[in-house]
Design an enzyme around this catalytic site. Structure first.
Site: not given
Ligand code: TGC
Ligand code: FAD
Length: 394
Positions: A99, A139, A145-146, A172, A373
């Site tokens: 998936r 990426g 920065h996670g 990634i 995510e």
């Molecule tokens: P914040 O100030 O809240 O937001 C910045 C701007 O973004 C807008 N926004 C969104 N827009 C669309 N969809 C969403 N879900 C949105 N969330 C926020 C927001 O309105 C704002 O827009 P604007 O116009 O005002 O600039 O940003 P923040 O820096 O305070 O961070 C908020 C936080 C922590 C919720 C966000 O950064 C977050 O979701 N952190 C988690 C990071 C994450 O999910 N990383 C995933 C990496 S990719 C991955 O893991 C792929 S795995 C894939 C796989 O293998 O299946």
């Molecule tokens: P951190 O951000 O360091 O978090 C560590 C702990 O601190 C967590 O428990 C978190 O919940 C907690 N924490 C962080 N901030 C706060 C807060 N403000 N308040 C309270 N608790 C907090 N990323 C991509 O970009 N592309 C991909 O394709 C992708 N694929 C992935 C595949 C795998 C198998 C894995 C494991 C990860 C992948 N990721 C990808 C990265 C993934 O999105 C990050 O691991 C995730 O967003 C968390 O970031 P981190 O690992 O740096 O943890």
């Protein structure tokens, strides 16, 4: 290890099927049959060897699992979001890594090129990504920065017709095999931009990540950019700021909400059948109250999540969904699924820790799904901020 026979039957305690169209059911059936034929027989071996089954890329393209909601003129399926959700549910029923491959390709690579890209970019990249001729990756995450991607350090600098990209991304999915990477980097004014990086560009490498106990059949790697010269024609012109990558994540998190329940459904089905057949103290263990409690709670949580996902799909189709609703569904599905896989593993006793059954593999996979995510905590804080109006992140 011998090839596995997959006799999965889907739980549907509240007749949720009646909410689906005939087309939805046909799509689900075709992906379920594919998983039974091509994934279940091989996936345990690939996971044990920590190897990515590269052949699935072309297969998933042929099946229409890449970019199902992207318009057909770009090679997508032109389908609705419930169809997409059902596809992700069925793929993750086989393995979260399968998936993942489809989520990344469709929601994190094709979606941003479609939504934020130029017409030339759409025509160049989308058809080849849709068929699986090219594999893509996304990426955003960096070593430092996670959860806080807004602090990213990867940069682009102006150089005439090109930009020079420097930095590194980690964790990634698909990276080691990807031809195309959608990369998020800051420009000289500190704004986040999307850049399409292509394999073969000098200074771009994708070292594989080893030693994972989770998502072992999915390829994970780093993206390293050492003065990579990227043509300006590869910058996504129609978005700037963190809302670009976060908008993609909303689509992918939606798929995970459905997908994680697929893994939970598989574990429930296996645990139910095992409990009915396994005899201890002279009777099937399914007759003991302790095991019934686990099974009854599993099917209750699956049913609640199925209804939540279906409603989320309707809101997506109507264009009314909020990212916060998607966060709630992603978090709920991961919680339900991790609990169910753990209970199912217990019902199977010692057999639960072996590769004879997919339960431990699902359980380990979900440790990534509950983290990527957006972690479980982050999604809770998103809901917390939505209902209180107060930001507890910073
Ligand atoms: P914040 O100030 O809240 O937001 C910045 C701007 O973004 C807008 N926004 C969104 N827009 C669309 N969809 C969403 N879900 C949105 N969330 C926020 C927001 O309105 C704002 O827009 P604007 O116009 O005002 O600039 O940003 P923040 O820096 O305070 O961070 C908020 C936080 C922590 C919720 C966000 O950064 C977050 O979701 N952190 C988690 C990071 C994450 O999910 N990383 C995933 C990496 S990719 C991955 O893991 C792929 S795995 C894939 C796989 O293998 O299946
Ligand atoms: P951190 O951000 O360091 O978090 C560590 C702990 O601190 C967590 O428990 C978190 O919940 C907690 N924490 C962080 N901030 C706060 C807060 N403000 N308040 C309270 N608790 C907090 N990323 C991509 O970009 N592309 C991909 O394709 C992708 N694929 C992935 C595949 C795998 C198998 C894995 C494991 C990860 C992948 N990721 C990808 C990265 C993934 O999105 C990050 O691991 C995730 O967003 C968390 O970031 P981190 O690992 O740096 O943890």
């Amino acid at each position: 290890m011998a090839a596995k026979t997959d006799n999965f039957q889907s739980p549907d305690y509240f007749n949720v099927d009646e909410l689906l169209t005939e087309e939805h059911k046909l799509i689900r059936e075709s992906v379920r049959n594919y998983v039974k034929k091509e994934i279940s027989p091989i996936i345990e071996d690939y996971a044990q060897r920590a190897e990515f089954p590269l052949q699935i890329v072309k297969q998933l393209g042929d099946l229409g699992c890449f970019g199902p909601t992207v318009p057909e003129q770009y090679g997508g399926g032109g389908l609705d979001y419930i169809s997409y959700g059902l596809m992700m549910q069925e793929l993750e029923r086989g393995d979260s890594g399968v998936r993942s491959t489809a989520s990344v390709q469709g929601s994190l690579v094709m979606f941003p090129i479609y939504q934020y890209g130029s017409e030339e970019q759409r025509n160049k990249f989308l058809p080849k990504l849709a068929t699986g001729e090219w594999l893509g990756c996304f990426g955003l995450t960096e070593p430092n920065h996670g959860s806080d991607p807004g602090g990213m350090l990867t940069t682009i600098k102006d150089a005439g017709d090109n930009v020079i990209l420097n930095g590194a991304k980690m964790w990634i999915s698909n990276a080691p095999f990807a031809q195309v990477a959608v990369v998020w980097a800051k420009d000289e004014s500190g704004e986040i931009c999307g850049v399409i990086v292509e394999r073969g560009m000098e200074g771009f490498s994708t070292p594989a990540t080893h030693g994972k106990w989770s998502l072992r059949a999915s390829a994970t790697g780093e993206l390293v950019f050492d003065n990579v010269k990227v043509p300006k024609a590869n910058i996504l012109p129609n978005v700037k700021g963190l809302k670009g990558p976060l908008g993609c994540l909303t689509k992918a998190r939606y798929g995970i909400a459905w997908g994680a329940i697929g893994a939970a459904m598989d574990c429930y089905d296996i645990a139910l059948n095992y409990a009915k057949e396994r005899v201890q103290f002279g009777r099937p263990i399914a007759g003991f109250q302790l095991q019934q409690k686990k099974l009854a709670e599993m099917v209750t949580e699956i049913t609640k999540a199925q209804l939540l996902n279906w409603r989320l799909g309707v809101l997506m189709n109507e264009g009314k969904v909020t990212p916060q609703q998607v966060s709630m569904a992603k978090r709920n599905a991961c919680e339900v699924a991790t609990n169910i896989t753990r209970d199912a593993r217990q019902i199977l006793g010692g057999m639960g820790i072996t590769g004879e059954y997919p339960v431990m593999r699902h359980m380990m996979n979900l440790e990534s799904v509950i983290t990527y995510e957006g972690t479980h905590d982050i999604h809770l804080l998103i809901t917390g901020m939505d209902v209180t109006g107060l930001n507890a992140f910073k």
